[in-house]
Scaffold this active site. Structure first.
Site, short mmCIF file in Angstrom:
data_model
loop_
_atom_site.label_atom_id
_atom_site.label_comp_id
_atom_site.label_asym_id
_atom_site.label_seq_id
_atom_site.Cartn_x
_atom_site.Cartn_y
_atom_site.Cartn_z
N ILE A 11 -25.57 -35.14 -1.26
CA ILE A 11 -25.00 -36.28 -1.03
C ILE A 11 -24.28 -36.39 0.34
O ILE A 11 -24.22 -37.39 1.02
CB ILE A 11 -23.96 -36.67 -2.15
CG1 ILE A 11 -23.55 -38.30 -1.99
CG2 ILE A 11 -22.69 -35.79 -2.10
CD1 ILE A 11 -22.95 -38.58 -3.22
N ASN A 24 -10.83 -34.24 -7.52
CA ASN A 24 -9.72 -34.06 -8.63
C ASN A 24 -8.60 -34.64 -8.15
O ASN A 24 -8.44 -35.22 -7.20
CB ASN A 24 -9.57 -32.59 -8.98
CG ASN A 24 -9.14 -31.69 -7.84
OD1 ASN A 24 -7.93 -32.15 -7.41
ND2 ASN A 24 -9.97 -30.92 -7.47
N ASP A 34 -17.10 -31.95 -3.94
CA ASP A 34 -16.02 -32.05 -3.20
C ASP A 34 -15.82 -30.99 -2.26
O ASP A 34 -15.46 -31.25 -1.00
CB ASP A 34 -14.71 -31.85 -4.40
CG ASP A 34 -13.53 -32.38 -3.86
OD1 ASP A 34 -13.19 -33.12 -2.88
OD2 ASP A 34 -12.40 -31.95 -4.58
N GLY A 124 -20.87 -31.62 -13.42
CA GLY A 124 -21.13 -30.28 -12.73
C GLY A 124 -20.05 -29.65 -13.47
O GLY A 124 -19.91 -29.00 -14.71
N ILE A 125 -19.00 -29.38 -12.71
CA ILE A 125 -17.64 -28.35 -13.10
C ILE A 125 -17.15 -28.91 -14.52
O ILE A 125 -16.65 -28.38 -15.26
CB ILE A 125 -16.71 -28.21 -12.04
CG1 ILE A 125 -17.73 -27.27 -10.81
CG2 ILE A 125 -15.45 -27.58 -12.22
CD1 ILE A 125 -16.87 -27.33 -9.44
N1 AR6 Z 1 -24.98 -33.31 -3.67
C1 AR6 Z 1 -25.17 -34.02 -4.59
N2 AR6 Z 1 -24.75 -33.80 -6.11
C2 AR6 Z 1 -24.15 -32.43 -5.98
C3 AR6 Z 1 -23.74 -31.73 -4.81
C4 AR6 Z 1 -24.10 -32.29 -3.60
N3 AR6 Z 1 -23.82 -31.68 -2.39
N4 AR6 Z 1 -23.01 -30.44 -5.16
C5 AR6 Z 1 -23.10 -30.58 -6.70
N5 AR6 Z 1 -23.71 -31.80 -6.98
P1 AR6 Z 1 -19.24 -31.44 -9.46
P2 AR6 Z 1 -17.45 -32.79 -11.39
C6 AR6 Z 1 -23.78 -32.18 -8.41
O1 AR6 Z 1 -19.01 -30.17 -10.10
O2 AR6 Z 1 -18.39 -32.21 -12.59
C7 AR6 Z 1 -14.70 -29.94 -7.99
O3 AR6 Z 1 -13.92 -28.76 -7.95
C8 AR6 Z 1 -23.90 -31.36 -9.42
O4 AR6 Z 1 -24.83 -30.66 -9.84
O5 AR6 Z 1 -19.12 -31.68 -7.74
O6 AR6 Z 1 -16.88 -34.27 -11.31
C9 AR6 Z 1 -13.87 -31.11 -7.95
O7 AR6 Z 1 -12.55 -30.76 -7.17
C10 AR6 Z 1 -23.35 -32.15 -10.61
O8 AR6 Z 1 -24.46 -32.98 -11.33
O9 AR6 Z 1 -18.29 -32.71 -9.82
C11 AR6 Z 1 -13.21 -31.28 -9.44
O10 AR6 Z 1 -12.09 -30.18 -9.58
C12 AR6 Z 1 -22.79 -33.41 -9.79
O11 AR6 Z 1 -22.91 -33.30 -8.61
C13 AR6 Z 1 -14.46 -30.99 -10.17
O12 AR6 Z 1 -15.51 -30.09 -9.20
C14 AR6 Z 1 -20.91 -33.35 -10.06
O13 AR6 Z 1 -20.65 -32.02 -9.89
C15 AR6 Z 1 -15.02 -32.12 -10.37
O14 AR6 Z 1 -16.21 -31.76 -11.28
#
Ligand code: AR6
Length: 169
Positions: A11, A24, A34, A124-125
């Protein structure tokens, strides 16, 4: 007329008016999207996030809400930070996840953004099951009353891409 598009990729490499960050409530960074947004976007984004904490969000940005900052070095005008819910098997938090998409689009409309890129928030997380996350994302943006012309879902891997593609069909 809003067009929904799907892209597999990072992204932070998108060229759009606004990139939505899966943040977050601290607004001070983290891993996943993030981490990538702040790494590639540079320190200007974090500086604005700190200012928002000091002015409007002393307690943090509540789950389901969204707020915009500059996009720093990213190829975008704004980053819209939203806080997804942590997945829970005990409690239905899908309204909060839908709210992230709705509120981000509301902020995008306020800014006058015409193209907006979304990640799969909370999948994700925060542990949300991908198929359900895709369902909520697609249903919510389809129902949204917005002037945004292109809503682009940017999915990191094939599994996420397929989950969204299945919901769009
Ligand atoms: N581009 C597109 N998608 C991505 C990328 C990227 N560069 N990186 C990861 N994804 P997440 P959440 C996908 O963990 O679950 C952070 O620590 C990933 O595979 O980014 O909302 C924040 O500070 C997944 O499908 O976000 C919060 O503490 C999706 O993006 C927490 O993580 C979301 O994964 C938020 O967790």
């Amino acid at each position: 007329m809003t067009t929904l598009t799907l892209v597999r990729g990072d992204i932070t490499r998108q060229s759009v008016d606004a990139i939505v960050n899966a943040a977050n409530s601290s607004l001070l960074g983290g891993g996943g999207v993030d981490g990538a947004v702040h790494r590639r976007g540079g320190p200007a984004i974090l500086a604005e996030c700190r200012a928002l904490r000091a002015s409007r969000y002393g307690e943090g940005l509540p789950t389901g809400r969204a707020v915009a900052t500059t996009a720093g070095e990213l190829d975008a005008r704004w980053v819209i930070h939203t806080v997804g819910p942590v997945w829970s098997a005990q409690e239905d938090r899908s309204g909060l996840l839908a709210s992230c998409y709705r509120e981000s689009l509301r902020v995008a409309d306020e800014l006058g953004a015409r193209t907006v890129a979304f990640p799969a928030i909370s999948t994700g997380i925060y542990g949300w099951p991908m198929d359900d996350g895709a369902r909520i994302a697609v249903e919510t943006v389809r129902d949204a009353d917005t002037a945004v012309e292109e809503i682009r879902f940017v999915l990191f891997d094939e599994r996420a891409y397929e989950a969204f593609a299945a919901r769009m069909r």
